[in-house]
Design an enzyme around this catalytic site. Sequence first.
Site, mmCIF file in Angstrom:
data_model
loop_
_atom_site.group_PDB
_atom_site.id
_atom_site.type_symbol
_atom_site.label_atom_id
_atom_site.label_comp_id
_atom_site.label_asym_id
_atom_site.label_seq_id
_atom_site.Cartn_x
_atom_site.Cartn_y
_atom_site.Cartn_z
ATOM 1 N N GLY A 1 46.421 49.057 32.776
ATOM 2 C CA GLY A 1 45.564 47.900 32.540
ATOM 3 C C GLY A 1 44.579 48.073 31.409
ATOM 4 O O GLY A 1 43.804 47.156 31.121
ATOM 5 N N ARG B 1 50.460 41.848 51.610
ATOM 6 C CA ARG B 1 50.398 42.327 52.993
ATOM 7 C C ARG B 1 50.386 41.149 53.958
ATOM 8 O O ARG B 1 50.990 41.198 55.026
ATOM 9 C CB ARG B 1 49.147 43.188 53.195
ATOM 10 C CG ARG B 1 49.149 44.472 52.381
ATOM 11 C CD ARG B 1 48.075 45.435 52.850
ATOM 12 N NE ARG B 1 47.914 46.555 51.926
ATOM 13 C CZ ARG B 1 48.724 47.601 51.857
ATOM 14 N NH1 ARG B 1 49.766 47.687 52.656
ATOM 15 N NH2 ARG B 1 48.502 48.566 50.983
ATOM 16 N N TYR C 1 43.458 51.030 35.657
ATOM 17 C CA TYR C 1 43.511 51.973 34.541
ATOM 18 C C TYR C 1 42.736 53.266 34.807
ATOM 19 O O TYR C 1 42.811 54.200 34.004
ATOM 20 C CB TYR C 1 43.005 51.318 33.247
ATOM 21 C CG TYR C 1 41.539 50.919 33.268
ATOM 22 C CD1 TYR C 1 40.538 51.821 32.933
ATOM 23 C CD2 TYR C 1 41.171 49.623 33.620
ATOM 24 C CE1 TYR C 1 39.201 51.465 32.946
ATOM 25 C CE2 TYR C 1 39.839 49.245 33.631
ATOM 26 C CZ TYR C 1 38.856 50.160 33.294
ATOM 27 O OH TYR C 1 37.542 49.793 33.308
ATOM 28 N N ASP D 1 40.926 36.873 31.514
ATOM 29 C CA ASP D 1 41.966 37.775 32.019
ATOM 30 C C ASP D 1 43.362 37.310 31.629
ATOM 31 O O ASP D 1 44.236 38.126 31.336
ATOM 32 C CB ASP D 1 41.883 37.890 33.543
ATOM 33 C CG ASP D 1 40.774 38.820 34.012
ATOM 34 O OD1 ASP D 1 40.332 39.671 33.211
ATOM 35 O OD2 ASP D 1 40.344 38.695 35.168
ATOM 36 N N SER E 1 33.995 48.896 30.005
ATOM 37 C CA SER E 1 33.493 47.715 29.305
ATOM 38 C C SER E 1 32.279 48.006 28.427
ATOM 39 O O SER E 1 32.194 47.483 27.307
ATOM 40 C CB SER E 1 33.163 46.608 30.314
ATOM 41 O OG SER E 1 34.345 46.097 30.890
ATOM 42 N N LYS F 1 34.721 37.710 41.099
ATOM 43 C CA LYS F 1 35.325 36.640 40.308
ATOM 44 C C LYS F 1 35.338 35.294 41.029
ATOM 45 O O LYS F 1 35.115 34.245 40.418
ATOM 46 C CB LYS F 1 36.734 37.030 39.870
ATOM 47 C CG LYS F 1 36.745 38.215 38.910
ATOM 48 C CD LYS F 1 38.158 38.630 38.539
ATOM 49 C CE LYS F 1 38.146 39.854 37.646
ATOM 50 N NZ LYS F 1 39.511 40.285 37.253
ATOM 51 N N ALA G 1 47.429 39.193 46.048
ATOM 52 C CA ALA G 1 47.188 37.745 46.067
ATOM 53 C C ALA G 1 45.712 37.403 45.881
ATOM 54 O O ALA G 1 45.268 36.343 46.295
ATOM 55 C CB ALA G 1 47.694 37.143 47.386
ATOM 56 N N GLY G 2 44.948 38.284 45.235
ATOM 57 C CA GLY G 2 43.537 38.018 45.006
ATOM 58 C C GLY G 2 43.305 37.225 43.739
ATOM 59 O O GLY G 2 44.214 36.575 43.203
ATOM 60 N N ASN H 1 35.685 35.569 35.160
ATOM 61 C CA ASN H 1 35.334 36.960 34.838
ATOM 62 C C ASN H 1 34.291 37.037 33.721
ATOM 63 O O ASN H 1 33.924 38.124 33.299
ATOM 64 C CB ASN H 1 36.580 37.770 34.474
ATOM 65 C CG ASN H 1 37.066 37.481 33.070
ATOM 66 O OD1 ASN H 1 36.942 36.364 32.573
ATOM 67 N ND2 ASN H 1 37.638 38.479 32.419
#
Length: 278
Positions: free
Chosen positions: A239, A154, A218, A106, A21, A69, A130-131, A90
């Site tokens: 990514g 999971r 990435y 995002d 970034s 986030k 699932a975040g 974000n």
Amino acid sequence: MAVPFGSRLAVLGSPIAHSKSPALHAAAYAALGLDWSYERHEVDEAGFDALLDDRTAGWRGLSLTMPLKARAFARADELDSVAAQTGAVNTLVFAADGSSTGFNTDVAGLVEAVVEAGVSTARHVVVLGAGATAASAIVAAANLGAEHVHLAVRNPDRGHQLDGLSASLGLTHAVSTFDELDGVSAELVISTLPGGTVLEAGIPLALQRDALLFDVAYDPWPSALAMSWLKRGGRVASGLGMLLHQALVQVRVFVSGDPLIPLPDEAAVLAAMRAAIS
């Protein structure tokens, strides 16, 4: 929404040493002729709260990655519509009075990167994880024309926490563990898992052959998951494209406070940002 104020910016998260970034944003502000600073800081949730509480004058905004986030969502004084929809922030922008507005860039970044990778529409999408980024992936899937989203996780209870989001977007929604993907078909698989994640059960061969894997990771690249996909003749995209395109929207936010207002000579700014990470 907050009108941006100040000239100090940074990306926060943990881990953060790998983040590209700073290079992206430095290239953008140089192209725009803006003498702004953009730093990188290793910050966890406790450190994030402390930074916000003790913030000094001059801060214009923050880019936020894992694990911040959801915490940024809770701390923002105001939210844009995409952040409110996903429950994830974000990007934070500060106004002169100290108030903050939270954005989610995002979703826009993911959609643009997937299209750039060759998938302009996808009726069936599998999301791994699932975040906070998984919520963005579901909204991105809807924007790509999805009708059905399958979450592989999971812990299925975490996946079902996103049932309401899918329903609000008019999507049918299924949840399974990673080893229950046999028979699942999709045009697109979006992995929101950390780059070093190894799935013990693996992904069915048919899915790896038929679907594009878009891995939000990435660095390092290729990820373990991408390596598995490539060995089976599948198509993968890293990514890095998402990072680039969400950063462009972040720059819009930091400049004007609005993710939809294009930058002056935006094509040249994007080209400079792309070159900075090539």
